[in-house]
Motif scaffolding. Structure first.
Motif, PDB file in Angstrom:
ATOM      1  N   UNK A   1       0.823  -1.183   0.114  1.00  0.00           N
ATOM      2  CA  UNK A   1      -0.048  -0.120   0.051  1.00  0.00           C
ATOM      3  C   UNK A   1       0.861   1.272  -0.062  1.00  0.00           C
ATOM      4  N   UNK A   2       0.319   2.233  -0.653  1.00  0.00           N
ATOM      5  CA  UNK A   2       1.222   3.512  -0.875  1.00  0.00           C
ATOM      6  C   UNK A   2       0.325   4.667   0.047  1.00  0.00           C
ATOM      7  N   UNK A   3       1.082   5.223   1.080  1.00  0.00           N
ATOM      8  CA  UNK A   3       0.236   6.054   1.778  1.00  0.00           C
ATOM      9  C   UNK A   3      -0.139   7.324   0.993  1.00  0.00           C
TER      10      UNK A   3
ATOM     11  N   UNK B   1       4.577   9.143   6.090  1.00  0.00           N
ATOM     12  CA  UNK B   1       4.237  10.157   5.093  1.00  0.00           C
ATOM     13  C   UNK B   1       3.667   9.785   3.970  1.00  0.00           C
ATOM     14  N   UNK B   2       3.108  10.501   3.318  1.00  0.00           N
ATOM     15  CA  UNK B   2       2.645  10.500   1.900  1.00  0.00           C
ATOM     16  C   UNK B   2       3.708   9.840   1.013  1.00  0.00           C
ATOM     17  N   UNK B   3       3.360   8.998   0.026  1.00  0.00           N
ATOM     18  CA  UNK B   3       4.671   8.419  -0.547  1.00  0.00           C
ATOM     19  C   UNK B   3       5.186   7.342  -0.349  1.00  0.00           C
ATOM     20  N   UNK B   4       5.166   6.962   1.303  1.00  0.00           N
ATOM     21  CA  UNK B   4       5.762   5.771   1.662  1.00  0.00           C
ATOM     22  C   UNK B   4       5.035   4.658   1.559  1.00  0.00           C
ATOM     23  N   UNK B   5       5.708   3.440   1.224  1.00  0.00           N
ATOM     24  CA  UNK B   5       4.932   2.135   1.056  1.00  0.00           C
ATOM     25  C   UNK B   5       5.233   1.118   2.164  1.00  0.00           C
ATOM     26  N   UNK B   6       4.009   0.412   2.378  1.00  0.00           N
ATOM     27  CA  UNK B   6       4.109  -0.554   3.457  1.00  0.00           C
ATOM     28  C   UNK B   6       3.473  -1.756   3.077  1.00  0.00           C
TER      29      UNK B   6
END
Length: 363
Positions: A19-21, A105-110
């Motif tokens: 998922x991407x924030x 933060x936006x753009x980070x993926x988990x």
């Protein structure tokens, strides 16, 4: 002419894709909503009320050895399938949630796993619902309420939420907007204390039987969904049982340990008074021992034994019948007439305390 490009994929999201924030929205001083999208454009398919498990790359210096997995109820609704959101509240000693609030933060993926869970009103169709929540237990209720709103049908939901202060009520403005537009959503909020210098028009104090009766007079006719800390949910169960509610229509989800399947659902074994089970009360100062049933109150046993315990309301509100318990256990469901400190010191309200076995009281 070129075909217009759709902003979503043909297939639903699978947890093999990270998922991407996309957005972080503060809700209260220690709570935020994290919205995620699938990089592939896949859409999200789940039941309102379900949860996801996030794989969080927590700094080992914060007390975790590598990634930690934390489970969060989805606060968004599958009726809005282009993104998925979780709303997290930092608890004392939080590790994963604290990392999210400080670093995600936006753009980070988990990585994420799910969605999963059995806590959804879609699994229990009913004409009328009663949602009862406290703290961040409001998140599955928000998901289900948004689904009801988006369905285009007039809902019949009594939405009861308890918080410490008005400023701690997550989603308050959004819920008020819903309630302002559809009379079928009855929003009932209670707080333990108001915010300084701010008028509070809602209920004051901990949720109790009297308050519940005022908030949802037809509670016996409603399918109940409850979520919050375990002590809160236990208090709700005790309230409903004492009010004669059919617990076959009661459903709960602890935000501490969401349940993925029916087989994993814990058996709720609350200790409650049972018809026909014998008990005994000894009034130590009077030298009287009286046999009774668990369903009798200490006050009723005293009166039947010719003893006088001053009383007023007889439903745990005024506190007039407070007596000291010397030994034994009682089942007490009160309406605010006694403090937690008094209970810890052994005081009980005779009018709403049932003896569980042998009990001694100073009367």
């Amino acid at each position: 002419m070129a075909k217009p490009r759709l902003n979503w994929g043909a297939e639903p999201w699978q947890d093999s894709e990270p998922l991407e924030c996309a957005m972080v929205v503060p809700e209260t001083s220690d709570t935020a909503t994290f919205t995620f999208r699938a990089p592939s454009g896949a859409w999200f398919d789940y039941q309102p009320g379900q949860f996801v498990t996030l794989d969080l790359p927590v700094d080992p210096a914060k007390g975790a050895a590598g990634n930690v997995q934390r489970t969060y109820t989805i606060s968004s609704s599958p009726s809005r399938p282009l993104s998925i959101s979780v709303t997290v509240k930092a608890q004392k000693d939080s590790i994963g949630t604290r990392w999210m609030l400080d670093h995600l933060k936006p753009g980070m993926r988990i990585r994420a796993f799910g969605p999963s869970g059995i806590f959804s009103f879609l699994r229990h169709p009913a004409k009328k619902y009663l949602f009862i929540s406290a703290g961040s237990g409001i998140t599955p209720m928000m998901s289900m309420t948004t689904w009801a709103w988006d369905s285009g049908e007039m809902p019949d939901i009594a939405f009861v939420h308890a918080a410490r202060r008005p400023s701690d009520i997550i989603f308050r403005e959004r819920l008020e907007q819903f309630a302002n537009r559809v009379p079928g959503l009855q929003l009932r909020l209670t707080v333990e204390e108001p915010d300084p210098f701010r008028f509070w028009p809602g209920y004051h104090g901990r949720l109790n039987q009297i308050m519940l009766g005022l908030m949802a007079p037809d509670y016996l006719e409603r399918e109940v969904f409850c979520c919050g800390p375990e002590p809160f949910m236990q208090a709700v169960r005790e309230m409903l049982i004492s009010l004669g509610y059919d617990m076959e229509h009661y459903h709960q989800e602890s935000f501490g340990a969401p349940v993925a399947t029916e087989a994993e659902a814990p058996v709720i074994e609350d200790v409650t008074p049972e018809e026909g089970v014998k008990a005994e009360v000894t009034f130590t100062e009077s030298g009287v021992t009286a046999p009774c049933a668990e369903t009798d109150t200490i006050l009723a046993v005293a009166k039947r034994s010719g003893l006088n315990i001053p009383s007023g309301c007889t439903f745990g509100l005024c506190g007039t019948c407070k007596v000291k318990k010397v030994s034994g256990e009682v089942h007490m469901v009160h309406n605010g007439g006694i403090s937690d400190e008094d209970i810890e010191e052994g005081w009980i309200l005779a009018c709403c305390s049932n003896p569980m076995g042998k009990v001694e009281v100073e009367v």
